[in-house]
Design a protein around this motif. Structure first.
Motif, short mmCIF file in Angstrom:
data_model
loop_
_atom_site.label_atom_id
_atom_site.label_comp_id
_atom_site.label_asym_id
_atom_site.label_seq_id
_atom_site.Cartn_x
_atom_site.Cartn_y
_atom_site.Cartn_z
N ALA A 214 0.83 -1.20 0.00
CA ALA A 214 0.00 0.00 0.00
C ALA A 214 0.86 1.25 0.00
CB ALA A 214 -0.94 -0.01 1.20
N ALA A 215 1.91 1.27 0.83
CA ALA A 215 2.78 2.44 0.91
C ALA A 215 3.51 2.67 -0.42
CB ALA A 215 3.78 2.27 2.05
N GLN A 216 3.97 1.59 -1.05
CA GLN A 216 4.68 1.74 -2.31
C GLN A 216 3.73 2.14 -3.44
OE1 GLN A 216 6.94 -1.94 -2.65
NE2 GLN A 216 8.51 -1.20 -1.25
N PHE A 217 2.48 1.71 -3.36
CA PHE A 217 1.48 2.14 -4.34
C PHE A 217 1.23 3.64 -4.22
CE2 PHE A 217 -3.23 2.48 -5.35
CZ PHE A 217 -3.08 2.40 -6.71
N ILE A 218 1.10 4.14 -3.02
CA ILE A 218 0.86 5.57 -2.82
C ILE A 218 2.06 6.38 -3.30
CG2 ILE A 218 0.53 7.38 -1.08
CD1 ILE A 218 -1.99 5.73 -1.70
N SER A 219 3.27 5.92 -3.01
CA SER A 219 4.45 6.66 -3.47
C SER A 219 4.54 6.65 -4.99
CB SER A 219 5.72 6.09 -2.85
OG SER A 219 6.01 4.80 -3.34
N GLN A 358 -7.90 8.85 -3.89
CA GLN A 358 -6.60 8.18 -3.73
C GLN A 358 -6.69 7.09 -2.67
OE1 GLN A 358 -2.80 10.22 -4.16
NE2 GLN A 358 -2.28 9.62 -2.07
N ASP A 359 -7.36 7.37 -1.55
CA ASP A 359 -7.54 6.33 -0.53
C ASP A 359 -8.39 5.18 -1.07
OD1 ASP A 359 -6.02 7.68 1.33
OD2 ASP A 359 -7.73 8.59 2.35
N GLY A 360 -9.40 5.52 -1.85
CA GLY A 360 -10.28 4.49 -2.39
C GLY A 360 -9.58 3.55 -3.34
N LYS A 361 -8.53 4.03 -4.01
CA LYS A 361 -7.80 3.18 -4.95
C LYS A 361 -7.14 1.98 -4.26
CE LYS A 361 -6.94 6.92 -8.22
NZ LYS A 361 -5.97 7.88 -8.78
#
Length: 380
Positions: A214-219, A358-361
């Motif tokens: 999840a963290a790497q997806f957001i970055s 973005q959170d929903g993704k």
């Protein structure tokens, strides 16, 4: 315009995470090419529209010799009307794209490469059991660009134990620095019956860490956004106007033809799937019979398919389309079922569309499943 997908079921070696259909035996390439051409002819009446995209997937299509590609393209152009500006993509591996291979591909109608880079770090590629190394990952992109193949997409994988945040940021930066206009990035999924799944079960590999993914997806979203990429589908990023035509048509429900073992096709009301067995596929096609199973989609199937695919895109789920194509009852249920996600700021309702935040993704599949509808009276 319609699309054509052609599955080339051959690879040099098996990646430890892959559950796609392929064979590492290359001895039947000529026979498979003939079967694919026969299937194209057998299905030629399923597409009457002009063809706007052709996609060679796999497997590793870049393993095909030049004469196989020429035979397939001759069959396609004989039996279909292909647009002069059609997007024609071939999936490739970096180790295949030497100067000779690229020169050969330049002689074909291919105008786009999708390159399975996965990582620019040798230790990661070894862990995945990829056939190429980090140097080849870099040089094949530059070599392709120098040869005139500017329309490139590369694949990257994140969320696996070896991938630190620093390495992930480096992979993204490398893709940006190389001026690749399209990037597909996938969180590592441990599929059953893969070498990776067996290794994790036996304790020889660490399991996937969801928080890391999840963290790497957001970055990834943040870094590509700063670089000017559209995040136009959950796993896909491109410069404006450089979205993949073929895959975008999948998400928009455009009909496409599926050719080759394990390939599937869709015409709006029917989905069909070819058998995932090379020998049985070739035998059946040679006997004059299609090697497929057909599923007729009812209105609930089509609605759920539309929600699942459209919600993954930056264009979102069109509420007008739901009302027009499926009826007011479907619209009412969709609005009701989406309320809790709007309140949680996972969905936005704007301009008569539902769009993931973005959170929903991070929860796209879950949200889509909660919006699915079922026939409460299937016996009718």
């Amino acid at each position: 315009m319609a699309g054509i997908y052609i599955h080339i079921p051959f690879c040099k070696q098996a990646c430890n995470y892959c559950d796609f259909h392929f064979s590492t035996s290359l001895q039947f390439i000529d026979e498979m090419t003939d079967a694919i051409c026969r299937e194209i002819i057998m299905k030629k009446d399923r597409i009457t529209d002009q063809v706007g995209s052709i996609y060679f997937g796999g497997g590793t299509p870049s393993l095909l010799p030049q004469q196989s590609f020429e035979k397939i393209f001759n069959t396609l152009t004989t039996h279909f009307s292909i647009a002069s500006d059609a997007e024609i993509t071939i999936e490739t591996n970096p180790d295949d794209l030497d100067a000779k291979k690229i020169a050969q591909l330049r002689q074909l109608p291919v105008n786009r490469f999708s390159i399975g880079v996965q990582s620019f770090f040798n230790e990661d590629l070894l862990w995945m059991n990829r056939a190429h190394n980090a140097t080849e990952a870099d040089t094949c992109i530059r070599r392709s660009q120098d040869a005139g193949f500017e329309n490139l997409s590369i694949d990257l994988i994140y969320g696996y134990p070896l991938l630190t945040d620093e390495k992930w940021h480096s992979n993204i930066s490398k893709a940006i620095d190389l001026q690749v206009p399209h990037l597909s990035a996938y969180s590592l999924t441990v599929e059953p019956k893969t070498a990776l799944a067996a290794a994790i079960k036996k304790g020889r590999q660490l399991p996937v860490n969801d928080e890391q993914s999840a963290a790497q997806f957001i970055s990834l979203i943040e870094k590509t956004g700063i670089a000017g990429f559209d995040h136009y589908e959950i796993s896909n990023f491109s410069f404006p106007g450089r979205h993949a035509v073929h895959n975008t048509n999948y998400w928009r429900g455009v009909p496409y033809l599926g050719i080759g073992p394990s390939a599937h096709g869709f015409n709006g009301n029917i989905r069909y799937l070819n058998i995932a067995n090379n020998a049985k596929y070739m035998t059946q096609i040679a006997s004059g019979q299609l090697a497929e199973t057909i599923e007729e989609l009812d209105i609930y199937d089509r609605f759920n398919e539309y929600v699942m695919t459209s919600l993954r895109t930056m264009w979102g789920t069109d509420l007008h389309k739901i009302e027009n194509d499926f009826g007011r009852a479907f619209l009412a249920d969709t609005l009701k079922n989406s309320k809790s996600f709007i309140q949680r700021d996972w969905l936005q309702h704007k301009e008569d569309t539902l769009v993931l935040t973005q959170d929903g993704k991070l929860f796209a599949d879950y949200i889509a499943s909660e919006l699915f509808l079922i026939d409460e009276h299937p016996e009718r």
